[in-house]
Enzyme design. Structure first.
Site, PDB file in Angstrom:
ATOM      1  N   THR A 165       0.823  -1.212   0.000  1.00  0.00           N
ATOM      2  CA  THR A 165       0.000   0.000   0.000  1.00  0.00           C
ATOM      3  C   THR A 165       0.856   1.261   0.000  1.00  0.00           C
ATOM      4  O   THR A 165       0.457   2.300  -0.531  1.00  0.00           O
ATOM      5  CB  THR A 165      -0.930  -0.013   1.231  1.00  0.00           C
TER       6      THR A 165
ATOM      7  N   THR B  11       1.607  -4.283   4.387  1.00  0.00           N
ATOM      8  CA  THR B  11       1.431  -4.569   5.819  1.00  0.00           C
ATOM      9  C   THR B  11       0.913  -5.990   6.077  1.00  0.00           C
ATOM     10  O   THR B  11       1.112  -6.532   7.152  1.00  0.00           O
ATOM     11  CB  THR B  11       0.432  -3.581   6.470  1.00  0.00           C
ATOM     12  N   ASP B  12       0.222  -6.566   5.074  1.00  0.00           N
ATOM     13  CA  ASP B  12      -0.516  -7.812   5.336  1.00  0.00           C
ATOM     14  C   ASP B  12       0.369  -8.972   5.784  1.00  0.00           C
ATOM     15  O   ASP B  12      -0.015  -9.734   6.675  1.00  0.00           O
ATOM     16  CB  ASP B  12      -1.317  -8.228   4.097  1.00  0.00           C
TER      17      ASP B  12
HETATM   18  N1  ASP Z   1      -2.732  -5.494   0.845  1.00  0.00           N
HETATM   19  C1  ASP Z   1      -1.673  -4.542   1.142  1.00  0.00           C
HETATM   20  C2  ASP Z   1      -0.365  -5.302   1.191  1.00  0.00           C
HETATM   21  O1  ASP Z   1      -0.137  -6.007   2.150  1.00  0.00           O
HETATM   22  C3  ASP Z   1      -1.974  -3.874   2.434  1.00  0.00           C
HETATM   23  C4  ASP Z   1      -0.955  -2.891   2.906  1.00  0.00           C
HETATM   24  O2  ASP Z   1       0.151  -2.777   2.427  1.00  0.00           O
HETATM   25  O3  ASP Z   1      -1.319  -2.168   3.860  1.00  0.00           O
HETATM   26  O4  ASP Z   1       0.425  -5.204   0.278  1.00  0.00           O
END
Ligand code: ASP
Length: 314
Positions: free
Chosen positions: A18, A97-98
């Site tokens: 993200t 983040t995932d």
């Molecule tokens: N779906 C995204 C990822 O993990 C979420 C994020 O980065 O916050 O790449």
């Protein structure tokens, strides 16, 4: 800011997420596409980094929900190569983040680096009205050049977490990560570090040979199961029929399992499948007890899976 041994170059490896995401509207914090902007574009958006000794490299461009073993192999090798350069003080990895906590734990177990390797990310895309990515990236660079910093770390929302303790704990809030059992390593305040704990131990990594001996397509299959009301052994038996190398079970409380699920897991063990018992609680260990299935200690189910993968790769 520079480190004590005159190495002050920071290498930023981009993997997507993200932090590199773009939405059509600045007011849209969720309807975006992750992994769109290049890592150099992310750096260019931070005036405070202008003129700093930085090198950017786009290692991957993916939404971290799709992180895979081949990218992990490539990432671990590149991290090790950059760390071996005397002029490099530390690395920053931009990530989604995932699955950030899985990549962080994987790199710590494989490399246990004596220099800092700082994973950072964002909950809001780069196009958001109040995006969190640039501040997180700036803070991550501050940690990467901090004298004495070492190990695989996560810097997010002003906090420094170790790879062992970090967990994503919120699906939406900008303060999305926490350290289990309150074991926060430190804070970054206006680029200044306030250390609250000890840097992770260095030098006890499993090494690249462990993860490079087999092609990523031939890595062991390790699945995660959950105990819950009415849990039976059907999923375990289905996996056994399909072929599985390891199972992590996220038990209830202190790793407790329904009779039916435990019986199926014991069958799996008798068939040669490695089993580790973790907990579905947000924190806390599973205590070993005589005769019980092996405990994953205080590792969360996803980190216990990484541990089991690495054990099976031996
Ligand atoms: N779906 C995204 C990822 O993990 C979420 C994020 O980065 O916050 O790449």
């Amino acid at each position: 800011m520079s480190s004590s041994n005159n190495s002050n170059l920071v290498v930023i490896l981009g993997t997507g997420g993200t932090i590199a995401g773009r939405a059509a509207q600045a007011s849209d914090n969720v309807g975006y596409k992750a992994a769109e902007l290049g890592v150099q574009q992310l750096l260019d958006a931070i005036p405070a980094l202008a003129g700093r000794p930085l090198e950017a490299e786009q290692l991957a461009q993916l939404d971290s929900k799709d992180m895979d073993f081949a990218t992990w192999q490539k990432l671990a090798r590149r991290v090790a190569e950059h760390l071996a350069r005397p002029e490099v003080a530390g690395l920053v990895i931009t990530h989604g983040t995932d699955t950030l906590e899985e990549t962080a734990f994987f790199l710590q177990r494989v490399l246990a680096p004596a220099k800092p390797v700082v994973l950072t990310a964002a909950m809001r895309p780069a196009t958001a009205l109040q995006t969190d990515g640039p501040q997180n990236l700036l803070d991550a660079v501050a940690v990467a050049v901090h004298p004495g910093a070492r190990g695989v770390l996560t810097v997010f929302a002003g906090a420094i977490h170790s790879a062992e303790q970090v967990r994503k704990v919120h699906s939406y809030k900008v303060e999305a990560f926490a350290s289990s059992d309150g074991a926060l390593l430190g804070l970054v305040e206006e680029g200044v570090l306030r250390l609250l704990g000890a840097w992770p131990a260095a030098g006890d990594g499993l090494g690249l040979a462990r993860i490079e001996a087999r092609a990523a397509t031939a890595w062991p299959r390790v699945q995660i199961l959950l105990n819950h009301v009415g849990a039976d052994g059907a999923l375990v038996r289905a996996l056994l029929a399909q072929g599985v190398d390891g199972l992590v079970v996220a038990g209830t409380g202190n790793g407790t399992l329904s009779h039916a699920l435990e019986a199926a897991l014991r069958e799996a063990r008798s068939a040669g499948v490695k089993v580790l018992r973790s907990t579905r609680c947000d924190a806390g260990p599973v205590m070993e007890s005589a005769g019980a299935l092996p405990s994953a200690g205080a590792l969360s189910p996803v980190k216990a899976r990484v541990q089991l993968l690495l054990d099976l790769l031996a």
